[in-house]
Design a protein around this motif. Sequence first.
Motif, PDB file in Angstrom:
ATOM      1  N   ALA A 145       0.825  -1.219   0.000  1.00  0.00           N
ATOM      2  CA  ALA A 145       0.000   0.000   0.000  1.00  0.00           C
ATOM      3  C   ALA A 145       0.851   1.257   0.000  1.00  0.00           C
ATOM      4  N   THR A 146       2.086   1.173   0.485  1.00  0.00           N
ATOM      5  CA  THR A 146       2.976   2.341   0.442  1.00  0.00           C
ATOM      6  C   THR A 146       3.557   2.548  -0.956  1.00  0.00           C
ATOM      7  N   LEU A 147       3.440   1.536  -1.823  1.00  0.00           N
ATOM      8  CA  LEU A 147       4.031   1.591  -3.160  1.00  0.00           C
ATOM      9  C   LEU A 147       3.014   1.732  -4.277  1.00  0.00           C
ATOM     10  N   SER A 148       1.731   1.412  -3.995  1.00  0.00           N
ATOM     11  CA  SER A 148       0.776   1.341  -5.092  1.00  0.00           C
ATOM     12  C   SER A 148      -0.653   1.474  -4.586  1.00  0.00           C
ATOM     13  N   ASP A 149      -1.579   1.495  -5.557  1.00  0.00           N
ATOM     14  CA  ASP A 149      -3.009   1.535  -5.245  1.00  0.00           C
ATOM     15  C   ASP A 149      -3.672   0.185  -5.486  1.00  0.00           C
ATOM     16  N   ALA A 150      -2.953  -0.734  -6.095  1.00  0.00           N
ATOM     17  CA  ALA A 150      -3.410  -2.106  -6.313  1.00  0.00           C
ATOM     18  C   ALA A 150      -2.189  -2.924  -6.710  1.00  0.00           C
ATOM     19  N   ALA A 151      -2.255  -4.245  -6.483  1.00  0.00           N
ATOM     20  CA  ALA A 151      -1.084  -5.068  -6.771  1.00  0.00           C
ATOM     21  C   ALA A 151      -1.487  -6.474  -7.198  1.00  0.00           C
ATOM     22  N   ALA A 152      -0.644  -7.082  -8.033  1.00  0.00           N
ATOM     23  CA  ALA A 152      -0.742  -8.491  -8.391  1.00  0.00           C
ATOM     24  C   ALA A 152       0.613  -9.108  -8.073  1.00  0.00           C
ATOM     25  N   VAL A 153       0.622 -10.137  -7.224  1.00  0.00           N
ATOM     26  CA  VAL A 153       1.874 -10.669  -6.685  1.00  0.00           C
ATOM     27  C   VAL A 153       2.008 -12.159  -6.999  1.00  0.00           C
ATOM     28  N   ASP A 154       3.145 -12.519  -7.559  1.00  0.00           N
ATOM     29  CA  ASP A 154       3.504 -13.912  -7.813  1.00  0.00           C
ATOM     30  C   ASP A 154       4.046 -14.494  -6.513  1.00  0.00           C
ATOM     31  N   THR A 155       3.199 -15.180  -5.764  1.00  0.00           N
ATOM     32  CA  THR A 155       3.622 -15.668  -4.442  1.00  0.00           C
ATOM     33  C   THR A 155       4.564 -16.863  -4.539  1.00  0.00           C
ATOM     34  N   ARG A 156       4.664 -17.498  -5.710  1.00  0.00           N
ATOM     35  CA  ARG A 156       5.594 -18.638  -5.820  1.00  0.00           C
ATOM     36  C   ARG A 156       7.034 -18.164  -5.676  1.00  0.00           C
ATOM     37  N   VAL A 157       7.310 -16.951  -6.128  1.00  0.00           N
ATOM     38  CA  VAL A 157       8.643 -16.387  -5.915  1.00  0.00           C
ATOM     39  C   VAL A 157       8.885 -16.157  -4.427  1.00  0.00           C
ATOM     40  N   LEU A 158       7.874 -15.657  -3.724  1.00  0.00           N
ATOM     41  CA  LEU A 158       8.009 -15.424  -2.284  1.00  0.00           C
ATOM     42  C   LEU A 158       8.173 -16.743  -1.531  1.00  0.00           C
ATOM     43  N   MET A 159       7.468 -17.792  -1.966  1.00  0.00           N
ATOM     44  CA  MET A 159       7.609 -19.093  -1.320  1.00  0.00           C
ATOM     45  C   MET A 159       8.986 -19.680  -1.565  1.00  0.00           C
TER      46      MET A 159
END
Length: 357
Positions: free
Chosen positions: A275-289
């Motif tokens: 929320a500090t970087l954008s107004d909406a987001a799409a995140v590839d959680t496989r990279v985070l995992m």
Amino acid sequence: MTRVVAIILHAVPGPGAGPLERSFAETRARNAAAQVIGFTGEGVETRIVETHPGGQPFSQRLRELSRDHEGAGSIVLGSGSIPLATRADRRSFVAAAAGTAPVESRGVLVNNRFSADILAIPPGVDLDRIPDLAADNGVPRWLADQGVPVHDLRRRWRLQFDLDSPIDVALAAGRIRADVQNDVQAIESGATKRLDDTLARVAEVAANPAAELLIAGRTSAATLGWIERHTASRTRALVEERGMKTAEQGQRPTRSSLGLLLDRDGPEALGELLATLSDAAAVDTRVLMAHHFGRDEAGWPAAEDRFASDLLLHERIVDPWLRALTAAAAGARIPILLGGHTLVGPGLRLALGAGRR
């Protein structure tokens, strides 16, 4: 015409699979049945082969296919592959497998040489020496290293769309067969209103010239270029770990800049960070995992947890890290979509609406 055989590999859930995993497997099975109809209509011998957890490596199946159908061209794909393919797309793969493609494009044909979901292999390509590879993604690179011409259709965005998660099924609703859409409705029934609302809010942000949309993960220059041309919002991109699944042994571990921030602040900080970087987001959680648990998917949360996360159903997640991450996304003051490679790639065209043009 040269004989062509198409094999569709369908992963069957293990005995401990949960309801989301079982329902999603049924959806992939319906897509496989649709591909059988499509390829059979092009004169191809087509069959579905079920695979089970702990079964043969993908490359071993390729070796056996080469021996069992000597002299034939081969098409190999997964049951979640190319659900948006047209008849012309299938004909391209059939021509490649039969060896009748134009001279300048003869050889192996894949949808994307860096992330192959379907391979068309003409007769005469020696697969007996292929090393053990866990998945199809690494096959084009190996073949190219052996001097085999490898071509791809990466410019056809619809062929990059893969059913890897229930969110991909939801994104494709309206563009796939009616029986598959019924599965979408079953998955969504009473369970994913949260996802529907989030999709609508993200699309609103993308249409707002005063807003900023963030994409994080294994997105591409082609996807970002499409977003710039078809959305009004500004775009912020964190492009990370492309080629993660084809990384060779000994390469550095998967590392994510967003993952490093979560290491510092905890997974429950995801919503506020974005929320500090954008107004909406799409995140590839496989990279985070992969960043948090390691590249080997065997060490990741179970498929049931991953699917629940993609649907923003944090209450159903067992793993504490992923549950906290998903709850943070679901409760954030901005809309946040979670998913895999398809979400931050071709799925964005569907999530943002303009892909239907």
